[in-house]
Enzyme design. Structure first.
Site, PDB file in Angstrom:
ATOM      1  N   SER A 188       0.845  -1.194   0.000  1.00 20.23           N
ATOM      2  CA  SER A 188       0.000   0.000   0.000  1.00 20.23           C
ATOM      3  C   SER A 188       0.877   1.240   0.000  1.00 20.23           C
ATOM      4  O   SER A 188       2.070   1.178   0.306  1.00 20.23           O
ATOM      5  CB  SER A 188      -0.890  -0.015   1.248  1.00 20.23           C
ATOM      6  OG  SER A 188      -1.490   1.244   1.482  1.00 20.23           O
TER       7      SER A 188
ATOM      8  N   TYR B 207      -2.970  -1.135   9.922  1.00 23.46           N
ATOM      9  CA  TYR B 207      -2.884  -1.448   8.492  1.00 23.46           C
ATOM     10  C   TYR B 207      -1.521  -1.049   7.933  1.00 23.46           C
ATOM     11  O   TYR B 207      -0.860  -1.834   7.248  1.00 23.46           O
ATOM     12  CB  TYR B 207      -3.998  -0.726   7.734  1.00 23.46           C
ATOM     13  CG  TYR B 207      -4.049  -1.065   6.261  1.00 23.46           C
ATOM     14  CD1 TYR B 207      -4.639  -2.246   5.829  1.00 23.46           C
ATOM     15  CD2 TYR B 207      -3.500  -0.215   5.310  1.00 23.46           C
ATOM     16  CE1 TYR B 207      -4.680  -2.573   4.481  1.00 23.46           C
ATOM     17  CE2 TYR B 207      -3.544  -0.531   3.961  1.00 23.46           C
ATOM     18  CZ  TYR B 207      -4.134  -1.715   3.549  1.00 23.46           C
ATOM     19  OH  TYR B 207      -4.160  -2.029   2.210  1.00 23.46           O
TER      20      TYR B 207
END
Length: 247
Positions: free
Chosen positions: A153, A166
């Site tokens: 990400s 995350y």
């Protein structure tokens, strides 16, 4: 890579596992891999969603996929090992694996991160990736040219406020990818991480509910990079963090 034009059967005779295959990026990657000739193993939590992807692939005349229902939050290391053994028994080898399944958790200040949210995110985004990659390596070694592809990400190499669990899980994922890539650098296995970027998915909608979806990429838009990294055209790419969208 962003305008990669795959040959019609660039994934022919390949067997590719996709996690999170029932929806979003995993679904489209599975359909695209099948479109270019691969036999796809669809792994996901919800059987009905996997069956819909299966039906779509078969209806299009692509190679018949396999379905593996598995909840990565609750699966054990032995579950992954048993699955890998079944893949070897049924297919003889594994030519690629897209470890795509992830959960967002909650966007919250670091001091307020709940233990259960932390544990859940780390279980799905990190521990399950480790168990799965470790279990799949023997099957990947049986291929003459195999690709292990992790999902990272934009917050996986630069931390962002409120994205704690995350973001940290993706930092760790990139580190795991680099370790595997270095260890298997002289083998038939290549290992990379792909960053899909801002893409219209359910996870993105949860994180940015007010975002104008017309200003970000669709899942279809980013597929060239996913196909490229599974094809033999990328056989010399190893240990890289790759953006699916041009910057």
């Amino acid at each position: 890579m962003f305008d990669y034009q795959p040959s019609e059967q660039c994934l022919a005779n390949k067997t590719i596992l996709v996690t999170g295959a029932g929806d979003g990026i995993g679904k489209q990657a599975s359909i695209h891999y099948a479109k270019y000739g691969a036999t796809v193993i669809l792994l996901g939590r919800t059987v009905a969603k996997l069956e819909q992807v299966y039906d779509e692939i078969v209806a299009a005349g692509h190679p018949e996929p396999a379905i593996v229902p598995l909840d990565m939050k609750g699966a054990t290391q032995q579950n992954y090992q048993d699955m890998a053994n079944t893949i070897i028994d049924q297919f003889g080898k594994l030519d690629g694996a897209l470890l795509n399944a992830s959960i967002l958790g909650e966007l919250t200040p670091f001091a307020n991160i709940a233990k259960q949210i932390w544990d859940d995110v780390m279980q799905v985004n990190l521990n399950a990736q480790f168990y799965l990659a470790q279990a799949l390596i023997p099957a990947l070694q049986k291929s003459a040219s195999s690709s292990l592809l992790f999902t990272t990400s934009g917050v996986g190499n630069k931390g962002r406020a409120y994205w704690g669990p995350y973001s940290i899980s993706k930092f760790a994922t990139e580190g795991m990818m680099q370790v595997i890539a270095d260890e298997y650098d002289d083998s038939s296995i290549r290992c990379n991480a792909i960053n899909p970027g801002a893409t219209d998915t359910k996870m993105r909608q949860t994180a940015f509910p007010a975002e104008d979806k017309t200003k970000i990429a669709t899942v279809e838009d980013i597929m060239p990079a996913y196909v490229y990294l599974m094809s033999d055209d990328s056989k010399d790419v190893n240990g890289q963090r790759i953006d699916a969208q041009p910057k």
